[in-house]
Design a protein around this motif. Structure first.
Motif, PDB file in Angstrom:
ATOM      1  N   ARG A 216       0.866  -1.180   0.000  1.00  0.00           N
ATOM      2  CA  ARG A 216       0.000   0.000   0.000  1.00  0.00           C
ATOM      3  C   ARG A 216       0.903   1.231   0.000  1.00  0.00           C
ATOM      4  NH1 ARG A 216      -3.140  -3.334   3.667  1.00  0.00           N
ATOM      5  NH2 ARG A 216      -1.487  -2.918   5.165  1.00  0.00           N
ATOM      6  N   LYS A 257      -2.139   0.040  -4.772  1.00  0.00           N
ATOM      7  CA  LYS A 257      -2.694   1.325  -5.196  1.00  0.00           C
ATOM      8  C   LYS A 257      -2.060   2.449  -4.389  1.00  0.00           C
ATOM      9  CE  LYS A 257      -7.170  -0.342  -6.897  1.00  0.00           C
ATOM     10  NZ  LYS A 257      -6.851  -1.762  -6.835  1.00  0.00           N
ATOM     11  N   ARG A 259      -2.799   6.044  -2.556  1.00  0.00           N
ATOM     12  CA  ARG A 259      -3.799   7.000  -2.072  1.00  0.00           C
ATOM     13  C   ARG A 259      -3.076   8.292  -1.713  1.00  0.00           C
ATOM     14  NH1 ARG A 259      -8.918   6.639  -0.949  1.00  0.00           N
ATOM     15  NH2 ARG A 259      -8.975   4.388  -0.702  1.00  0.00           N
ATOM     16  N   LEU A 292      -7.298   8.126  -5.529  1.00  0.00           N
ATOM     17  CA  LEU A 292      -6.660   6.819  -5.620  1.00  0.00           C
ATOM     18  C   LEU A 292      -6.170   6.592  -7.046  1.00  0.00           C
ATOM     19  CD1 LEU A 292      -6.341   4.487  -3.487  1.00  0.00           C
ATOM     20  CD2 LEU A 292      -8.266   3.370  -4.632  1.00  0.00           C
ATOM     21  N   ASP A 294      -4.324   3.554  -9.582  1.00  0.00           N
ATOM     22  CA  ASP A 294      -3.984   2.144  -9.768  1.00  0.00           C
ATOM     23  C   ASP A 294      -2.924   2.034 -10.865  1.00  0.00           C
ATOM     24  OD1 ASP A 294      -3.771  -0.541 -10.228  1.00  0.00           O
ATOM     25  OD2 ASP A 294      -5.908  -0.913 -10.520  1.00  0.00           O
TER      26      ASP A 294
END
Length: 300
Positions: A216, A257, A259, A292, A294
């Motif tokens: 993350r 991903k 953030r 977010l 990806d």
């Protein structure tokens, strides 16, 4: 690791001929002397406690009041309390020993936090040596990416990797710093795909298979306080609300991903692939606006 620019600023504290060294050494000696005297006074106070009534609030009374307030707090209450610690001045506020070796405010620092998804389970079910090898395999890749993108590695804590841009780059604009940070984060996720872990057993046949590691990533930009703490093994570190915000972005993240905060996104909004604006509940921060990204979707 202490960055070279900071070493130049703090090396006087280890020079026995400097005023800074003598000042801190004197403060340390005074603290040890006060601590010994305080211990002696405490023993005498225990003997006299039944014969004397205190005329004012003592340091020990203040400490006890503080502890009593803490005990009565609800464990789920995260609003905090205000405590009068004026009588708890164990060390003089004017003592140089009470100050960090060096500290300064730095603006527009991009802070990148990452951690490994499912690391606690891996640590519980694998040999410590194997866990260290896994983390080394991942972090060595991140170290190379730091060089590629001009990013400064700050520290690692367990499976967490913390790095920054624009901490010492006076010539870099906030927008350029944000772009470097985002490119770093994207490549970190790509690099993670090359690190495999042994997955859980499947069904009755208990077959095993390899799968790519997942991380993350959270990013935020803002002003921080950078400095050096500790007399023995001094450590360079960052403090401030913006550091906590970056950490919260990572904690609220999703596997593979990135953030980011609104402040960071505003500098890289021209990058393709951002999901829609999303309000996310974050610890001690309430609902916070985030975006977010990806990277794997962009890659494939």
């Amino acid at each position: 690791m202490i960055p070279p620019p900071f070493i130049e600023k703090i090396e006087v504290f280890w020079d026995e001929n400097s005023d800074e060294y003598r000042s801190r050494r004197s403060s340390m000696d005074m603290r040890e002397s006060d601590s010994l005297a305080s211990s002696t006074d405490h023993i005498m106070t225990l003997d006299d406690s039944y014969h004397q009534q205190p005329q004012s609030i003592s340091k020990s009374d203040s400490v006890n009041n503080f502890l009593n307030q803490m005990r009565t707090m609800n464990d789920d209450d995260e609003t905090g309390i205000v405590v009068d610690t004026s009588a708890m001045d164990m060390i003089s506020a004017s003592s140089s020993f009470n100050r960090a070796l060096y500290a300064e405010n730095v603006k527009d620092v991009c802070i990148i936090f990452t951690d490994i998804v499912g690391f606690s389970r891996m640590a519980m079910t694998s040999r410590p040596a194997d866990v260290m090898d896994l983390v080394q395999s991942l972090f060595s890749r991140f170290d190379l990416l730091c060089k590629k993108h001009g990013v400064m590695k700050l520290e690692t804590i367990g499976d967490a990797y913390l790095c920054t841009t624009n901490l010492f780059d006076d010539h870099m604009s906030a927008k350029d710093a944000a772009r470097s940070a985002l490119n770093m984060a994207i490549d970190m996720i790509y690099a993670t795909q090359d690190v495999s872990v042994l997955a859980k057993e499947r069904g009755r046949r208990k077959s095993l298979w390899l799968e790519s590691l997942q991380i993350r990533v959270g990013i935020h930009i803002g002003e921080v306080v950078a400095g050096v703490l500790g007399e023995t093994l001094p450590k360079f570190t960052l403090f401030g609300h913006n550091v906590n915000t970056a950490a919260r972005m990572e904690q609220a993240g999703k596997p593979n991903k990135i953030r980011v905060s609104e402040a960071f996104h505003s500098l890289v909004s021209d990058v393709d692939g951002w999901d829609e604006y999303e309000m996310v509940q974050m610890k001690n921060m309430g609902e916070t606006g985030t975006y977010l990204l990806d990277p794997l979707r962009l890659r494939y």
